[in-house]
Motif scaffolding. Structure first.
Motif, PDB file in Angstrom:
ATOM      1  N   HIS A  94      -4.810   7.649   7.031  1.00 50.22           N
ATOM      2  CA  HIS A  94      -4.311   6.361   7.530  1.00 50.22           C
ATOM      3  C   HIS A  94      -4.918   6.001   8.882  1.00 50.22           C
ATOM      4  O   HIS A  94      -5.020   4.823   9.217  1.00 50.22           O
ATOM      5  CB  HIS A  94      -2.777   6.365   7.589  1.00 50.22           C
ATOM      6  CG  HIS A  94      -2.216   7.207   8.678  1.00 50.22           C
ATOM      7  ND1 HIS A  94      -2.458   8.555   8.781  1.00 50.22           N
ATOM      8  CD2 HIS A  94      -1.416   6.880   9.737  1.00 50.22           C
ATOM      9  CE1 HIS A  94      -1.834   9.034   9.839  1.00 50.22           C
ATOM     10  NE2 HIS A  94      -1.206   8.036  10.441  1.00 50.22           N
ATOM     11  N   ALA A 150      -8.186   4.334   7.947  1.00 50.92           N
ATOM     12  CA  ALA A 150      -7.938   3.022   7.353  1.00 50.92           C
ATOM     13  C   ALA A 150      -7.494   2.005   8.400  1.00 50.92           C
ATOM     14  O   ALA A 150      -7.905   0.841   8.370  1.00 50.92           O
ATOM     15  CB  ALA A 150      -6.882   3.148   6.258  1.00 50.92           C
ATOM     16  N   ALA A 151      -6.676   2.445   9.356  1.00 53.07           N
ATOM     17  CA  ALA A 151      -6.148   1.535  10.367  1.00 53.07           C
ATOM     18  C   ALA A 151      -7.224   1.038  11.327  1.00 53.07           C
ATOM     19  O   ALA A 151      -7.118  -0.063  11.870  1.00 53.07           O
ATOM     20  CB  ALA A 151      -5.035   2.211  11.147  1.00 53.07           C
ATOM     21  N   LYS A 152      -8.250   1.836  11.550  1.00 51.42           N
ATOM     22  CA  LYS A 152      -9.347   1.411  12.420  1.00 51.42           C
ATOM     23  C   LYS A 152     -10.102   0.227  11.808  1.00 51.42           C
ATOM     24  O   LYS A 152     -10.626  -0.617  12.519  1.00 51.42           O
ATOM     25  CB  LYS A 152     -10.303   2.572  12.662  1.00 51.42           C
ATOM     26  CG  LYS A 152      -9.741   3.648  13.579  1.00 51.42           C
ATOM     27  CD  LYS A 152     -10.723   4.792  13.754  1.00 51.42           C
ATOM     28  CE  LYS A 152     -10.150   5.885  14.654  1.00 51.42           C
ATOM     29  NZ  LYS A 152     -11.074   7.043  14.799  1.00 51.42           N
ATOM     30  N   LYS A 153     -10.125   0.177  10.489  1.00 51.24           N
ATOM     31  CA  LYS A 153     -10.799  -0.918   9.788  1.00 51.24           C
ATOM     32  C   LYS A 153      -9.890  -2.132   9.627  1.00 51.24           C
ATOM     33  O   LYS A 153     -10.323  -3.275   9.747  1.00 51.24           O
ATOM     34  CB  LYS A 153     -11.267  -0.437   8.418  1.00 51.24           C
ATOM     35  CG  LYS A 153     -12.258   0.717   8.468  1.00 51.24           C
ATOM     36  CD  LYS A 153     -12.597   1.196   7.059  1.00 51.24           C
ATOM     37  CE  LYS A 153     -13.549   2.380   7.099  1.00 51.24           C
ATOM     38  NZ  LYS A 153     -13.844   2.909   5.727  1.00 51.24           N
ATOM     39  N   ASP A 154      -8.607  -1.849   9.371  1.00 49.52           N
ATOM     40  CA  ASP A 154      -7.657  -2.933   9.121  1.00 49.52           C
ATOM     41  C   ASP A 154      -6.243  -2.404   9.332  1.00 49.52           C
ATOM     42  O   ASP A 154      -5.767  -1.569   8.569  1.00 49.52           O
ATOM     43  CB  ASP A 154      -7.809  -3.445   7.681  1.00 49.52           C
ATOM     44  CG  ASP A 154      -6.864  -4.590   7.355  1.00 49.52           C
ATOM     45  OD1 ASP A 154      -6.135  -5.036   8.260  1.00 49.52           O
ATOM     46  OD2 ASP A 154      -6.851  -5.020   6.178  1.00 49.52           O
ATOM     47  N   ARG A 155      -5.562  -2.870  10.389  1.00 46.92           N
ATOM     48  CA  ARG A 155      -4.227  -2.368  10.709  1.00 46.92           C
ATOM     49  C   ARG A 155      -3.222  -2.593   9.586  1.00 46.92           C
ATOM     50  O   ARG A 155      -2.267  -1.835   9.423  1.00 46.92           O
ATOM     51  CB  ARG A 155      -3.711  -3.057  11.973  1.00 46.92           C
ATOM     52  CG  ARG A 155      -4.433  -2.682  13.247  1.00 46.92           C
ATOM     53  CD  ARG A 155      -4.143  -1.268  13.697  1.00 46.92           C
ATOM     54  NE  ARG A 155      -2.769  -1.050  14.090  1.00 46.92           N
ATOM     55  CZ  ARG A 155      -2.279   0.130  14.464  1.00 46.92           C
ATOM     56  NH1 ARG A 155      -3.056   1.199  14.464  1.00 46.92           N
ATOM     57  NH2 ARG A 155      -1.013   0.251  14.825  1.00 46.92           N
ATOM     58  N   SER A 156      -3.454  -3.633   8.797  1.00 46.90           N
ATOM     59  CA  SER A 156      -2.514  -3.914   7.706  1.00 46.90           C
ATOM     60  C   SER A 156      -2.549  -2.845   6.622  1.00 46.90           C
ATOM     61  O   SER A 156      -1.632  -2.757   5.800  1.00 46.90           O
ATOM     62  CB  SER A 156      -2.817  -5.283   7.088  1.00 46.90           C
ATOM     63  OG  SER A 156      -4.085  -5.278   6.434  1.00 46.90           O
ATOM     64  N   ALA A 157      -3.576  -2.013   6.637  1.00 51.25           N
ATOM     65  CA  ALA A 157      -3.672  -0.924   5.662  1.00 51.25           C
ATOM     66  C   ALA A 157      -2.517   0.062   5.823  1.00 51.25           C
ATOM     67  O   ALA A 157      -2.174   0.790   4.875  1.00 51.25           O
ATOM     68  CB  ALA A 157      -5.002  -0.188   5.810  1.00 51.25           C
ATOM     69  N   SER A 198       0.073   0.063   3.158  1.00 50.83           N
ATOM     70  CA  SER A 198      -0.313   0.384   1.789  1.00 50.83           C
ATOM     71  C   SER A 198       0.439   1.595   1.252  1.00 50.83           C
ATOM     72  O   SER A 198       0.461   2.656   1.880  1.00 50.83           O
ATOM     73  CB  SER A 198      -1.817   0.668   1.715  1.00 50.83           C
ATOM     74  OG  SER A 198      -2.162   1.171   0.435  1.00 50.83           O
TER      75      SER A 198
END
Length: 233
Positions: free
Chosen positions: A25, A28-35, A38
């Protein structure tokens, strides 16, 4: 030498604060916090890089001799933190060819910020017991995760209260040198309990954000026992 304080050893504990290695996570969060919302990141495990961080830290602590001094390991009951705790403190020492593993205890008060985000929800205790047979889960009261709420995120005030609860629990333990494997925001709030006892320069250094697999060592002092002892004398 600039020694500002002098305390008897019996009034002190050495605490090694460790944030878990890089987990899925985090990437993933570095690319998109909304991840972080998930369900695919439920109780996120370490990445390959995170596992390498753990292995590197294990070797570092073996070389320094710190690994042999740890009397107790307290871990958050989430997959990534227990992977880190067991990987760093619980496996066989390759150098000494002997087991060097202090007790590892899972505590709910050491877990990540609760609510809303699936990476911060834990599995059932029975599943963890199969995955981590060397971890002691006797301090966890419920089989299922009754703390994580899908619609309410734990407040920072609640995390701070957990930090205070944890420090009180820790102080009652007989061990003098303890490792705590937890999460960045939780480790910071554990130290916020002692914010009034630090000068500005110390506070800025100790309370900055933890990076993955960073270990930070502090000494805590029971000033209450010092006052009682002085009064008696």
């Amino acid at each position: 030498m600039d020694a500002r304080f002098l305390y008897p050893l019996e009034s002190c504990k050495i605490i090694h604060l460790l944030r878990h290695g890089e987990a899925e996570h985090n990437v993933a969060a570095k690319k998109d916090r909304s991840a972080l919302l998930s369900p695919h990141l439920f109780d996120a495990p370490l990445t390959d890089h995170g596992n390498q961080q753990v292995e590197n830290l294990r070797e570092q602590l073996e070389t320094s001799g710190l690994l042999k001094r740890i009397e107790l390991v307290v871990t958050s009951p989430l997959f990534r933190t227990m992977q880190t705790a067991v990987g760093v403190f619980g496996k066989e020492s390759k150098q000494a060819r002997m087991t060097s593993s202090p007790p590892i205890v899972a505590l709910e008060v050491a877990r990540d910020r609760n609510g809303v985000r699936p990476p911060d929800m834990r599995r059932n205790v029975s599943e963890y017991q199969t995955l981590f047979p060397t971890v002691d889960f006797s301090q966890i009261e419920s089989e299922e995760d009754n703390l994580w709420r899908p619609d309410v995120r734990e407040s920072e005030e609640e995390i701070l209260a957990r930090g205070l609860e944890f420090m009180k629990w820790l102080w009652k333990r007989p061990e003098k040198e303890v490792a705590v494997v937890s999460h960045g925001i939780v480790l910071q709030h554990m130290m916020y309990v002692f914010a009034n006892d630090c000068d500005d320069s110390t506070r800025n250094e100790l309370f900055k954000r933890f990076v993955n697999c960073e270990i930070r060592t502090v000494v805590i002092v029971d000033k209450g026992s010092l006052i009682s002892s002085t009064a008696e004398n």
